[in-house]
Design an enzyme around this catalytic site. Sequence first.
Site, short mmCIF file in Angstrom:
data_model
loop_
_atom_site.label_atom_id
_atom_site.label_comp_id
_atom_site.label_asym_id
_atom_site.label_seq_id
_atom_site.Cartn_x
_atom_site.Cartn_y
_atom_site.Cartn_z
CE1 TYR A 36 33.43 -106.63 -67.47
CE2 TYR A 36 35.59 -107.25 -66.63
CZ TYR A 36 34.27 -107.55 -66.86
OH TYR A 36 33.76 -108.78 -66.48
CB SER A 71 35.61 -109.57 -63.20
OG SER A 71 36.62 -109.95 -64.11
#
Length: 257
Positions: A152, A139
């Site tokens: 995350y 990401s």
Amino acid sequence: MSVKEKTAVITGSNSGIGLGIAHSLARGGMNVVLNSFTDREEDYSLAADMAREHGVDVRYIKADLSNRDEARALIEQAGTCDVLVNNAGIQHVAAIDEFPTDKWNAIIAINLTSAFHTTAVALPMMRKAEWGRVINIASAHGLTASPYKSAYVAAKHGIVGLTKVVALETAQEPITANAICPGYVMTPIVEAQIPDTMEKYDMDRETVIRDVLLSRQPSKEFATTDQLGGTALFLCSEHAEQITGTTISVDGGWTAL
């Protein structure tokens, strides 16, 4: 090296980014193993429909990637794994001092630890076949950070680090390992956030997309699952044989800031 008839195992691939990558690899001639934690008739129908559409073998294998044994069994049940796409992931947003421990553990298990387990089983298969590709879906948050996303961000930074280690351990073999780092991608999960955000901030749809969801994405456009799938297919091609241990950002300029 043609990718036709090679087998790609893609975790978390019955929707969103994973499904988009699966379609791209199948379109390129690969056989595909779809995966999620559900065991529904529509999961198996999805695999059958994809097989008919692309003329390749497509299977669906249920596996809860928060579970070590199921993560490893996914690759074992696949039987062969020329291309491993570690895509499965979940999210939870909260301040660190309020972040639920169970959510932290689940995010680390699914977003990071599962990739260790699947890779550990896949690498011997790739070595036996004398060819392999490990593609980790990280990401923009694997390269930068945002508040309230501690688990995350930690997991995605970890995925980038794991990618580098795999690349170094396979550097003198016909195996590569790379991480794709998307920014915001229009998926069903993101789409579902828009109505609530419109109501919360009293904004229209276009303003929510531009000023809230894409506030850190300079292009002000979502990346698409087709673009991510095309990037994955490129990493499987002969043109990417010397690309290993790195990150490829598909983020509309997010990490250029």
